[in-house]
Design a protein around this motif. Structure first.
Motif, PDB file in Angstrom:
ATOM      1  N   GLY A 238      -6.390   4.661   2.654  1.00 46.02           N
ATOM      2  CA  GLY A 238      -6.790   5.370   3.863  1.00 46.02           C
ATOM      3  C   GLY A 238      -7.937   6.338   3.703  1.00 46.02           C
ATOM      4  N   PHE A 239      -8.953   5.939   2.945  1.00 47.82           N
ATOM      5  CA  PHE A 239     -10.110   6.811   2.757  1.00 47.82           C
ATOM      6  C   PHE A 239     -11.086   6.702   3.925  1.00 47.82           C
ATOM      7  CE2 PHE A 239      -8.591   6.707  -1.571  1.00 47.82           C
ATOM      8  CZ  PHE A 239      -8.883   7.981  -2.033  1.00 47.82           C
ATOM      9  N   SER A 240     -11.875   7.767   4.115  1.00 43.14           N
ATOM     10  CA  SER A 240     -12.990   7.714   5.052  1.00 43.14           C
ATOM     11  C   SER A 240     -14.025   6.715   4.550  1.00 43.14           C
ATOM     12  CB  SER A 240     -13.640   9.097   5.184  1.00 43.14           C
ATOM     13  OG  SER A 240     -12.704  10.058   5.642  1.00 43.14           O
ATOM     14  N   GLN A 241     -14.897   6.278   5.452  1.00 48.46           N
ATOM     15  CA  GLN A 241     -15.922   5.313   5.050  1.00 48.46           C
ATOM     16  C   GLN A 241     -16.765   5.880   3.920  1.00 48.46           C
ATOM     17  OE1 GLN A 241     -18.277   3.884   8.309  1.00 48.46           O
ATOM     18  NE2 GLN A 241     -19.295   2.304   7.088  1.00 48.46           N
ATOM     19  N   ASN A 242     -17.057   7.155   3.977  1.00 45.71           N
ATOM     20  CA  ASN A 242     -17.698   7.860   2.870  1.00 45.71           C
ATOM     21  C   ASN A 242     -16.580   8.453   2.013  1.00 45.71           C
ATOM     22  OD1 ASN A 242     -19.053   9.494   1.081  1.00 45.71           O
ATOM     23  ND2 ASN A 242     -20.103  10.714   2.647  1.00 45.71           N
ATOM     24  N   ARG A 243     -16.235   7.785   0.917  1.00 44.72           N
ATOM     25  CA  ARG A 243     -15.068   8.175   0.142  1.00 44.72           C
ATOM     26  C   ARG A 243     -15.177   9.590  -0.426  1.00 44.72           C
ATOM     27  NH1 ARG A 243     -11.498   3.827  -1.858  1.00 44.72           N
ATOM     28  NH2 ARG A 243     -10.952   5.241  -3.555  1.00 44.72           N
ATOM     29  N   SER A 244     -16.378  10.105  -0.570  1.00 48.07           N
ATOM     30  CA  SER A 244     -16.532  11.445  -1.132  1.00 48.07           C
ATOM     31  C   SER A 244     -15.968  12.519  -0.206  1.00 48.07           C
ATOM     32  CB  SER A 244     -18.004  11.739  -1.423  1.00 48.07           C
ATOM     33  OG  SER A 244     -18.752  11.801  -0.218  1.00 48.07           O
ATOM     34  N   THR A 245     -15.723  12.173   1.074  1.00 52.66           N
ATOM     35  CA  THR A 245     -15.152  13.134   2.017  1.00 52.66           C
ATOM     36  C   THR A 245     -13.629  13.072   2.036  1.00 52.66           C
ATOM     37  OG1 THR A 245     -15.314  11.599   3.895  1.00 52.66           O
ATOM     38  CG2 THR A 245     -17.219  13.026   3.457  1.00 52.66           C
ATOM     39  N   GLY A 246     -13.049  12.192   1.237  1.00 53.45           N
ATOM     40  CA  GLY A 246     -11.592  12.151   1.095  1.00 53.45           C
ATOM     41  C   GLY A 246     -10.903  11.246   2.088  1.00 53.45           C
ATOM     42  N   TYR A 247      -9.631  11.550   2.337  1.00 56.05           N
ATOM     43  CA  TYR A 247      -8.817  10.713   3.217  1.00 56.05           C
ATOM     44  C   TYR A 247      -9.251  10.857   4.666  1.00 56.05           C
ATOM     45  CZ  TYR A 247      -5.671  10.574  -0.828  1.00 56.05           C
ATOM     46  OH  TYR A 247      -5.139  10.423  -2.081  1.00 56.05           O
ATOM     47  N   SER A 248      -9.114   9.766   5.404  1.00 52.87           N
ATOM     48  CA  SER A 248      -9.481   9.748   6.812  1.00 52.87           C
ATOM     49  C   SER A 248      -8.320  10.201   7.681  1.00 52.87           C
ATOM     50  CB  SER A 248      -9.893   8.330   7.228  1.00 52.87           C
ATOM     51  OG  SER A 248     -10.091   8.258   8.626  1.00 52.87           O
ATOM     52  N   CYS A 249      -8.640  10.970   8.727  1.00 60.84           N
ATOM     53  CA  CYS A 249      -7.644  11.361   9.720  1.00 60.84           C
ATOM     54  C   CYS A 249      -7.551  10.351  10.855  1.00 60.84           C
ATOM     55  CB  CYS A 249      -7.972  12.733  10.299  1.00 60.84           C
ATOM     56  SG  CYS A 249      -7.500  14.116   9.225  1.00 60.84           S
ATOM     57  N   ALA A 250      -8.375   9.312  10.828  1.00 64.32           N
ATOM     58  CA  ALA A 250      -8.296   8.275  11.857  1.00 64.32           C
ATOM     59  C   ALA A 250      -6.967   7.540  11.712  1.00 64.32           C
ATOM     60  CB  ALA A 250      -9.473   7.311  11.739  1.00 64.32           C
ATOM     61  N   THR A 251      -6.232   7.430  12.802  1.00 62.18           N
ATOM     62  CA  THR A 251      -4.881   6.863  12.745  1.00 62.18           C
ATOM     63  C   THR A 251      -4.874   5.464  12.169  1.00 62.18           C
ATOM     64  OG1 THR A 251      -4.196   8.206  14.645  1.00 62.18           O
ATOM     65  CG2 THR A 251      -2.857   6.265  14.122  1.00 62.18           C
ATOM     66  N   GLU A 252      -5.741   4.597  12.666  1.00 61.04           N
ATOM     67  CA  GLU A 252      -5.737   3.203  12.214  1.00 61.04           C
ATOM     68  C   GLU A 252      -6.070   3.108  10.723  1.00 61.04           C
ATOM     69  OE1 GLU A 252      -7.881  -1.123  13.211  1.00 61.04           O
ATOM     70  OE2 GLU A 252      -8.331   0.666  14.434  1.00 61.04           O
ATOM     71  N   THR A 253      -7.088   3.834  10.288  1.00 61.23           N
ATOM     72  CA  THR A 253      -7.485   3.792   8.869  1.00 61.23           C
ATOM     73  C   THR A 253      -6.367   4.320   7.981  1.00 61.23           C
ATOM     74  OG1 THR A 253      -9.807   4.123   9.465  1.00 61.23           O
ATOM     75  CG2 THR A 253      -9.179   4.613   7.196  1.00 61.23           C
ATOM     76  N   SER A 254      -5.759   5.417   8.384  1.00 61.13           N
ATOM     77  CA  SER A 254      -4.701   6.019   7.579  1.00 61.13           C
ATOM     78  C   SER A 254      -3.497   5.095   7.473  1.00 61.13           C
ATOM     79  CB  SER A 254      -4.291   7.360   8.188  1.00 61.13           C
ATOM     80  OG  SER A 254      -3.424   8.058   7.323  1.00 61.13           O
ATOM     81  N   LEU A 255      -3.093   4.483   8.586  1.00 59.96           N
ATOM     82  CA  LEU A 255      -1.932   3.594   8.567  1.00 59.96           C
ATOM     83  C   LEU A 255      -2.219   2.290   7.813  1.00 59.96           C
ATOM     84  CD1 LEU A 255      -0.488   4.155  12.155  1.00 59.96           C
ATOM     85  CD2 LEU A 255       0.415   4.982   9.968  1.00 59.96           C
ATOM     86  N   GLU A 256      -3.481   1.865   7.799  1.00 58.86           N
ATOM     87  CA  GLU A 256      -3.844   0.715   6.955  1.00 58.86           C
ATOM     88  C   GLU A 256      -3.622   1.064   5.487  1.00 58.86           C
ATOM     89  OE1 GLU A 256      -7.852  -0.184   7.956  1.00 58.86           O
ATOM     90  OE2 GLU A 256      -7.329  -1.364   9.748  1.00 58.86           O
ATOM     91  N   GLY A 257      -3.913   2.311   5.110  1.00 63.94           N
ATOM     92  CA  GLY A 257      -3.652   2.749   3.746  1.00 63.94           C
ATOM     93  C   GLY A 257      -2.168   2.754   3.437  1.00 63.94           C
ATOM     94  N   ALA A 258      -1.348   3.188   4.392  1.00 62.27           N
ATOM     95  CA  ALA A 258       0.100   3.174   4.198  1.00 62.27           C
ATOM     96  C   ALA A 258       0.616   1.741   4.056  1.00 62.27           C
ATOM     97  CB  ALA A 258       0.782   3.876   5.361  1.00 62.27           C
ATOM     98  N   GLU A 259       0.036   0.831   4.831  1.00 61.27           N
ATOM     99  CA  GLU A 259       0.437  -0.578   4.739  1.00 61.27           C
ATOM    100  C   GLU A 259       0.135  -1.130   3.349  1.00 61.27           C
ATOM    101  OE1 GLU A 259       2.230  -3.987   6.060  1.00 61.27           O
ATOM    102  OE2 GLU A 259       2.006  -2.106   7.165  1.00 61.27           O
TER     103      GLU A 259
END
Length: 408
Positions: A238-259
């Motif tokens: 669930g990282f942001s597109q720019n990984r240097s900014t850390g984890y994304s708060c976007a719901t879809e991106t974050s839940l894809e990471g959980a999956e």
């Protein structure tokens, strides 16, 4: 002879004298003349060795216990450059309080609880910093102390990534008895804000949870998910597109990471349950932070594979994230499909998840049909997210939960 040369010679002789008065125990110095073998005739007489914070070599020697419970303790440790420590030993005052030994040092307090298995469960507090260790009985006549009971393995799975097989690093603890054993899997959390990729390469082990569960007869496994520790693959939960900014708060991106984490856990369970030293049947799941909510969600998705869940400070995204409630509610809603009882343990003043946030998430879990208990503790040091290190707080509650599980 010049004064400077005299001082240099004096310091050289002094260092040689000090070296002659100490003995090296696999990188940890101790003064000469101690008991060659730990007697353990009293509750705390003797020596123990282990890893503080899972990395720092530490030896404790308890001496001169008096009728009033006062004593002295030798507190020794090895090198840990990242902590600013060079190997050393000191004598500190100590006192016995019930079934615990308290050592007061320079700016810290260490509490050692002696378990029936003979090991010491240790907690260290310096301000808000709170860490742990499990210390094993040490024979001072042996040059190489026992630092940990952990076995580090690479476990092959059926998972592949970019047409390459993925093997997971798994840290395993086993009881000192004949197997096969029931399996307990403990899942790790995130890397904080996700901005430091080097943190992902640290192998997660929680010695307090491990010792508690092996004393209950479990084989305990700490899997490192893809890209974590020495596991194969890319860490991409669930990282942001720019990984240097850390984890994304976007719901879809974050839940894809959980999956992605749920897939990893499924493959680890497949591999671990094929071991000859593991009993057949459902497994006990536990985890810290992201590992806690991962364990809950996995149980809801795969109820026939799970005997129970112990969730410690679980959440996927902090309540500082604008979508934190939505993300965590989604996973707790999935968890509610698990028909058995679960145990969710949290700490006051958690910097990632406020008590209000976790109460509301547990309410979501219950409103969707989830079964279980929610307990909040006041963690020593004031950092609620360090709850897993506070063995003496949560162990009695978990005892009740596991006793109930064993009756079904």
């Amino acid at each position: 002879m010049s004064q400077r040369l005299f001082v240099c010679l004096y310091l050289l002789l002094l260092s040689s004298s000090l070296a002659a008065q100490t003995r090296d125990y696999d990188g940890v110095p101790l003064p000469e003349g101690l008991l060659s073998k730990a007697t353990h005739e009293g509750d705390f007489v003797g020596a123990w060795s282990g890893l503080r914070g899972h990395r720092l070599k530490h030896i404790l020697v308890v001496e001169n216990i008096q009728p009033d419970g006062s004593a002295s303790a030798i507190y020794a440790y090895g090198d840990m450059i990242s902590w600013g420590l060079n190997r050393d030993w000191q004598r500190y005052p100590a006192r016995i309080e019930g079934d615990s030994l308290v050592v007061t040092g320079n700016g810290f307090a260490a509490t050692y609880l002696k378990l029936p298995s003979g090991v010491l469960m240790a907690n260290y507090q310096a301000g808000r910093a709170f860490s742990q260790a499990v210390l094993h009985p040490l024979d001072l006549g042996v040059d190489r102390p026992k630092w940990t009971a952990a076995v580090f393995e690479k476990v092959k799975t059926e998972l592949s990534e970019q047409n390459q097989p993925v093997a997971f690093e798994v840290v395993i603890f086993k009881p000192n008895s004949e197997g096969p054993f029931p399996l307990a899997i403990v899942n790790h959390g995130s890397t904080g804000d996700g901005k430091n990729p080097s943190v992902a390469k640290l192998t997660f082990v929680d010695s307090a949870i491990a010792q508690y569960l092996i004393d209950r007869g479990y084989l305990v496994a700490f899997p490192q998910r893809r890209g974590r520790g020495k596991s194969d693959g890319l860490y991409d939960e669930g990282f942001s597109q720019n990984r240097s900014t850390g984890y994304s708060c976007a719901t879809e991106t974050s839940l894809e990471g959980a999956e992605r984490a749920i897939v990893d856990l499924d493959h680890v369970i497949d591999a671990m349950t094929k071991r000859p030293d593991v009993q057949s049947g459902p497994v006990l799941l536990s985890g810290v932070s992201r590992g806690g909510i991962l364990s809950m969600a996995y149980a809801g998705r795969n109820p026939n594979r799970v005997a129970g869940v112990i969730n410690l400070v679980g959440g996927w995204m902090s309540d500082n994230c604008p979508n934190g409630e939505e993300i965590n509610d989604s996973l707790f809603s999935q968890a509610a499909s698990f028909p058995g009882k679960t145990l969710s343990l949290y700490g006051e003043n958690d910097p990632f998840y406020s008590t209000k946030h976790t109460e509301d998430r547990f309410a979501t879990f219950k409103s969707n049909g989830g079964q279980g208990a929610y307990v909040v503790f006041d963690v020593p040091g004031g950092n609620g997210h360090a709850l897993s290190a506070a063995y003496a707080l949560w162990a009695p509650v978990v005892d009740v939960y596991l006793d109930e599980l064993s009756q079904h």
